[in-house]
Design a protein around this motif. Structure first.
Motif, PDB file in Angstrom:
ATOM      1  N   VAL A  48      -1.601   3.311  -1.168  1.00  0.00           N
ATOM      2  CA  VAL A  48      -2.747   4.184  -1.407  1.00  0.00           C
ATOM      3  C   VAL A  48      -3.008   4.941  -0.112  1.00  0.00           C
ATOM      4  O   VAL A  48      -3.586   4.399   0.834  1.00  0.00           O
ATOM      5  N   ALA A  49      -2.556   6.168  -0.078  1.00  0.00           N
ATOM      6  CA  ALA A  49      -2.647   6.951   1.158  1.00  0.00           C
ATOM      7  C   ALA A  49      -3.971   7.694   1.279  1.00  0.00           C
ATOM      8  O   ALA A  49      -4.427   8.005   2.377  1.00  0.00           O
ATOM      9  N   SER A 162      -7.086  -2.347 -12.431  1.00  0.00           N
ATOM     10  CA  SER A 162      -6.146  -2.059 -11.355  1.00  0.00           C
ATOM     11  C   SER A 162      -6.172  -3.207 -10.354  1.00  0.00           C
ATOM     12  O   SER A 162      -7.233  -3.782 -10.086  1.00  0.00           O
ATOM     13  N   VAL A 163      -4.999  -3.508  -9.814  1.00  0.00           N
ATOM     14  CA  VAL A 163      -4.885  -4.581  -8.826  1.00  0.00           C
ATOM     15  C   VAL A 163      -4.345  -3.991  -7.525  1.00  0.00           C
ATOM     16  O   VAL A 163      -3.367  -3.224  -7.541  1.00  0.00           O
ATOM     17  N   PHE A 164      -4.982  -4.360  -6.422  1.00  0.00           N
ATOM     18  CA  PHE A 164      -4.589  -3.880  -5.103  1.00  0.00           C
ATOM     19  C   PHE A 164      -4.366  -5.076  -4.175  1.00  0.00           C
ATOM     20  O   PHE A 164      -4.979  -6.139  -4.347  1.00  0.00           O
ATOM     21  N   ILE A 171      -3.435  -0.363   2.136  1.00  0.00           N
ATOM     22  CA  ILE A 171      -3.755  -0.791   0.779  1.00  0.00           C
ATOM     23  C   ILE A 171      -2.628  -0.351  -0.159  1.00  0.00           C
ATOM     24  O   ILE A 171      -2.145   0.783  -0.078  1.00  0.00           O
ATOM     25  N   TYR A 172      -2.255  -1.255  -1.064  1.00  0.00           N
ATOM     26  CA  TYR A 172      -1.198  -0.968  -2.023  1.00  0.00           C
ATOM     27  C   TYR A 172      -1.699  -1.291  -3.430  1.00  0.00           C
ATOM     28  O   TYR A 172      -2.395  -2.289  -3.633  1.00  0.00           O
ATOM     29  N   ARG A 173      -1.325  -0.443  -4.377  1.00  0.00           N
ATOM     30  CA  ARG A 173      -1.640  -0.717  -5.772  1.00  0.00           C
ATOM     31  C   ARG A 173      -0.437  -1.425  -6.397  1.00  0.00           C
ATOM     32  O   ARG A 173       0.689  -0.925  -6.349  1.00  0.00           O
TER      33      ARG A 173
END
Length: 227
Positions: A48-49, A162-164, A171-173
Protein backbone atom coordinates in the motif's frame (compact mmCIF):
# COMPACT_ATOMS: atom_id res chain seq x y z
CA UNK A 1 -49.73 -27.12 12.83
CA UNK A 2 -47.00 -28.41 10.50
CA UNK A 3 -47.97 -27.88 6.87
CA UNK A 4 -44.92 -29.43 5.23
CA UNK A 5 -43.63 -32.96 5.48
CA UNK A 6 -40.77 -33.33 7.94
CA UNK A 7 -37.71 -35.52 7.27
CA UNK A 8 -38.16 -39.22 8.00
CA UNK A 9 -38.55 -40.20 11.65
CA UNK A 10 -36.34 -43.22 12.43
CA UNK A 11 -34.97 -45.17 15.37
CA UNK A 12 -32.01 -43.93 17.41
CA UNK A 13 -29.72 -46.50 15.77
CA UNK A 14 -30.77 -45.48 12.26
CA UNK A 15 -30.35 -41.81 13.15
CA UNK A 16 -26.83 -42.47 14.48
CA UNK A 17 -25.82 -44.25 11.26
CA UNK A 18 -27.12 -41.36 9.15
CA UNK A 19 -25.42 -38.81 11.43
CA UNK A 20 -22.08 -40.60 11.32
CA UNK A 21 -22.20 -40.61 7.52
CA UNK A 22 -22.85 -36.88 7.51
CA UNK A 23 -20.05 -36.21 10.02
CA UNK A 24 -17.58 -37.89 7.67
CA UNK A 25 -18.48 -35.33 5.02
CA UNK A 26 -18.30 -32.49 7.55
CA UNK A 27 -14.79 -33.58 8.57
CA UNK A 28 -13.77 -33.63 4.90
CA UNK A 29 -15.10 -30.09 4.57
CA UNK A 30 -13.15 -28.99 7.67
CA UNK A 31 -9.91 -30.42 6.25
CA UNK A 32 -10.59 -28.77 2.90
CA UNK A 33 -11.19 -25.45 4.66
CA UNK A 34 -7.92 -25.86 6.58
CA UNK A 35 -6.08 -26.47 3.31
CA UNK A 36 -7.71 -23.39 1.77
CA UNK A 37 -6.68 -21.29 4.78
CA UNK A 38 -3.10 -22.53 4.40
CA UNK A 39 -3.17 -21.47 0.75
CA UNK A 40 -4.54 -18.07 1.78
CA UNK A 41 -1.64 -17.59 4.21
CA UNK A 42 0.79 -18.03 1.32
CA UNK A 43 -0.89 -15.55 -1.02
CA UNK A 44 1.36 -12.87 -2.52
CA UNK A 45 0.78 -9.38 -1.18
CA UNK A 46 0.62 -5.88 -2.62
CA UNK A 47 2.25 -2.89 -0.97
CA UNK A 48 0.00 0.00 0.00
CA UNK A 49 2.01 2.92 -1.30
CA UNK A 50 -0.65 5.60 -0.97
CA UNK A 51 -1.18 7.54 2.24
CA UNK A 52 -4.72 7.48 3.66
CA UNK A 53 -6.23 9.64 6.38
CA UNK A 54 -9.45 8.48 8.05
CA UNK A 55 -11.46 10.10 10.82
CA UNK A 56 -11.74 8.23 14.08
CA UNK A 57 -12.86 8.91 17.61
CA UNK A 58 -9.86 11.17 18.23
CA UNK A 59 -9.81 12.95 14.88
CA UNK A 60 -7.74 12.36 11.76
CA UNK A 61 -5.94 9.01 11.75
CA UNK A 62 -3.41 7.50 9.35
CA UNK A 63 -3.96 3.96 8.06
CA UNK A 64 -0.96 2.66 9.97
CA UNK A 65 -2.53 3.88 13.22
CA UNK A 66 -5.49 1.54 12.69
CA UNK A 67 -3.11 -1.33 13.51
CA UNK A 68 -2.70 0.11 17.04
CA UNK A 69 0.84 -1.23 17.06
CA UNK A 70 -0.12 -4.76 16.03
CA UNK A 71 1.20 -6.63 12.99
CA UNK A 72 -2.12 -7.49 11.33
CA UNK A 73 -5.26 -5.49 10.55
CA UNK A 74 -8.69 -6.67 9.45
CA UNK A 75 -10.94 -3.99 7.97
CA UNK A 76 -14.64 -4.68 7.60
CA UNK A 77 -16.01 -2.42 4.88
CA UNK A 78 -19.36 -1.53 6.44
CA UNK A 79 -21.81 -0.20 3.84
CA UNK A 80 -22.93 3.26 4.92
CA UNK A 81 -23.04 5.96 2.24
CA UNK A 82 -22.83 9.63 3.25
CA UNK A 83 -26.46 10.31 2.28
CA UNK A 84 -27.93 7.27 4.08
CA UNK A 85 -29.88 7.66 7.32
CA UNK A 86 -28.79 4.23 8.62
CA UNK A 87 -26.13 1.63 7.97
CA UNK A 88 -26.67 -1.45 5.82
CA UNK A 89 -28.95 -4.04 7.41
CA UNK A 90 -26.80 -6.96 6.29
CA UNK A 91 -23.61 -5.33 7.58
CA UNK A 92 -25.41 -4.74 10.86
CA UNK A 93 -26.03 -8.48 11.10
CA UNK A 94 -22.29 -9.05 10.62
CA UNK A 95 -21.42 -6.52 13.30
CA UNK A 96 -23.92 -8.06 15.73
CA UNK A 97 -21.99 -11.34 15.43
CA UNK A 98 -18.45 -9.97 15.63
CA UNK A 99 -16.08 -11.55 18.12
CA UNK A 100 -14.70 -9.77 21.20
CA UNK A 101 -11.56 -7.98 19.92
CA UNK A 102 -9.41 -9.00 22.92
CA UNK A 103 -9.02 -12.49 21.46
CA UNK A 104 -7.79 -11.08 18.15
CA UNK A 105 -5.48 -8.67 19.94
CA UNK A 106 -3.88 -11.66 21.66
CA UNK A 107 -2.92 -12.83 18.17
CA UNK A 108 -1.38 -9.47 17.20
CA UNK A 109 -4.43 -8.59 15.10
CA UNK A 110 -6.69 -5.52 15.10
CA UNK A 111 -10.25 -5.45 13.76
CA UNK A 112 -11.88 -2.17 12.71
CA UNK A 113 -14.84 -0.91 10.70
CA UNK A 114 -14.57 1.63 7.88
CA UNK A 115 -17.51 3.38 6.21
CA UNK A 116 -17.84 6.39 3.93
CA UNK A 117 -20.52 8.11 6.02
CA UNK A 118 -19.35 11.01 8.22
CA UNK A 119 -18.31 10.25 11.78
CA UNK A 120 -21.42 11.89 13.23
CA UNK A 121 -23.69 9.44 11.39
CA UNK A 122 -21.55 6.47 12.41
CA UNK A 123 -21.78 7.41 16.08
CA UNK A 124 -25.51 8.05 15.89
CA UNK A 125 -26.10 4.66 14.32
CA UNK A 126 -23.78 2.94 16.81
CA UNK A 127 -25.79 4.46 19.63
CA UNK A 128 -29.09 3.41 18.06
CA UNK A 129 -27.90 -0.18 17.68
CA UNK A 130 -26.44 -0.35 21.18
CA UNK A 131 -22.96 -1.32 19.99
CA UNK A 132 -20.05 -0.66 22.33
CA UNK A 133 -16.96 1.29 21.40
CA UNK A 134 -14.73 -1.81 21.65
CA UNK A 135 -14.56 -1.98 17.84
CA UNK A 136 -13.15 1.24 16.35
CA UNK A 137 -15.24 2.68 13.50
CA UNK A 138 -13.56 5.06 11.07
CA UNK A 139 -15.01 7.37 8.43
CA UNK A 140 -13.36 7.50 5.01
CA UNK A 141 -15.57 10.42 3.95
CA UNK A 142 -12.68 12.67 2.90
CA UNK A 143 -10.48 9.84 1.65
CA UNK A 144 -10.05 7.66 -1.44
CA UNK A 145 -9.85 4.61 0.82
CA UNK A 146 -13.25 3.13 -0.07
CA UNK A 147 -12.76 3.69 -3.79
CA UNK A 148 -9.22 2.30 -3.89
CA UNK A 149 -10.09 -0.84 -1.96
CA UNK A 150 -13.29 -1.70 -3.79
CA UNK A 151 -15.76 -0.71 -1.08
CA UNK A 152 -17.30 2.04 -3.21
CA UNK A 153 -17.70 1.70 -6.97
CA UNK A 154 -19.61 3.50 -9.71
CA UNK A 155 -22.55 1.26 -8.71
CA UNK A 156 -22.47 2.38 -5.09
CA UNK A 157 -21.39 0.93 -1.75
CA UNK A 158 -20.11 -2.64 -1.34
CA UNK A 159 -19.48 -4.66 1.78
CA UNK A 160 -16.36 -6.73 2.19
CA UNK A 161 -13.32 -7.50 4.30
CA UNK A 162 -9.71 -6.48 3.64
CA UNK A 163 -6.69 -7.87 5.46
CA UNK A 164 -3.42 -5.98 5.89
CA UNK A 165 -0.07 -6.84 7.44
CA UNK A 166 2.55 -4.38 8.63
CA UNK A 167 6.33 -4.70 8.41
CA UNK A 168 7.63 -1.71 10.32
CA UNK A 169 6.00 1.27 8.63
CA UNK A 170 5.33 -0.62 5.40
CA UNK A 171 1.77 -1.86 4.90
CA UNK A 172 0.71 -4.69 2.61
CA UNK A 173 -2.74 -5.86 1.57
CA UNK A 174 -2.90 -9.64 1.74
CA UNK A 175 -6.55 -10.59 1.19
CA UNK A 176 -9.98 -9.34 0.21
CA UNK A 177 -13.43 -10.92 -0.02
CA UNK A 178 -16.92 -9.57 -0.51
CA UNK A 179 -20.47 -10.67 -1.34
CA UNK A 180 -21.16 -14.09 0.23
CA UNK A 181 -17.51 -14.38 1.24
CA UNK A 182 -18.31 -12.57 4.49
CA UNK A 183 -21.29 -14.73 5.46
CA UNK A 184 -19.36 -17.09 7.70
CA UNK A 185 -17.53 -14.35 9.60
CA UNK A 186 -18.29 -14.03 13.27
CA UNK A 187 -16.17 -16.34 15.36
CA UNK A 188 -12.61 -15.64 16.38
CA UNK A 189 -11.41 -18.55 14.24
CA UNK A 190 -12.95 -17.35 11.01
CA UNK A 191 -11.34 -13.92 11.32
CA UNK A 192 -7.90 -15.32 12.13
CA UNK A 193 -8.19 -17.73 9.19
CA UNK A 194 -8.26 -14.70 6.88
CA UNK A 195 -4.90 -13.37 8.07
CA UNK A 196 -1.37 -14.20 6.88
CA UNK A 197 -0.42 -15.54 10.32
CA UNK A 198 -3.65 -17.56 10.67
CA UNK A 199 -4.50 -19.02 14.07
CA UNK A 200 -0.79 -19.20 14.86
CA UNK A 201 -0.99 -22.77 16.13
CA UNK A 202 1.55 -25.51 15.51
CA UNK A 203 -0.78 -27.78 13.53
CA UNK A 204 -1.18 -25.23 10.75
CA UNK A 205 0.66 -25.40 7.44
CA UNK A 206 2.23 -21.94 7.51
CA UNK A 207 5.35 -20.37 5.99
CA UNK A 208 8.53 -21.01 7.93
CA UNK A 209 9.12 -18.50 10.70
CA UNK A 210 5.45 -17.60 11.19
CA UNK A 211 4.54 -17.18 14.90
CA UNK A 212 2.96 -20.32 16.37
CA UNK A 213 2.09 -21.80 19.77
CA UNK A 214 0.50 -25.05 20.87
CA UNK A 215 -3.23 -25.29 20.08
CA UNK A 216 -5.49 -23.56 22.62
CA UNK A 217 -2.56 -22.87 24.98
CA UNK A 218 -2.86 -19.13 24.39
CA UNK A 219 -6.62 -18.82 24.96
CA UNK A 220 -7.81 -16.71 27.91
CA UNK A 221 -11.03 -15.03 29.00
CA UNK A 222 -11.19 -11.64 27.28
CA UNK A 223 -10.29 -9.79 30.51
CA UNK A 224 -7.30 -12.04 31.31
CA UNK A 225 -4.89 -11.20 28.50
CA UNK A 226 -1.83 -9.19 29.46
CA UNK A 227 -2.25 -5.62 28.34
Amino acid sequence: MTTKKLPDVVSSDEWRVALDQLLIKEKELTRARDALSAERRKLPMVKVAKQYTLEGEHGETALIDLFEGRRQLIVYHFMFAPDWDAGCGGCSWVLDAMTHPAHLHARDTSLVLVSRAPREKLEQYRSRMGWTTSLPWYSSYDSDFNFDFGATTDKGERHGVSVFIRDGNDIYRSYYSGARGVEYLGSLWTYLDLTPFGRQETWEDSPEGWPQTEPYAWIRRHDEYDG
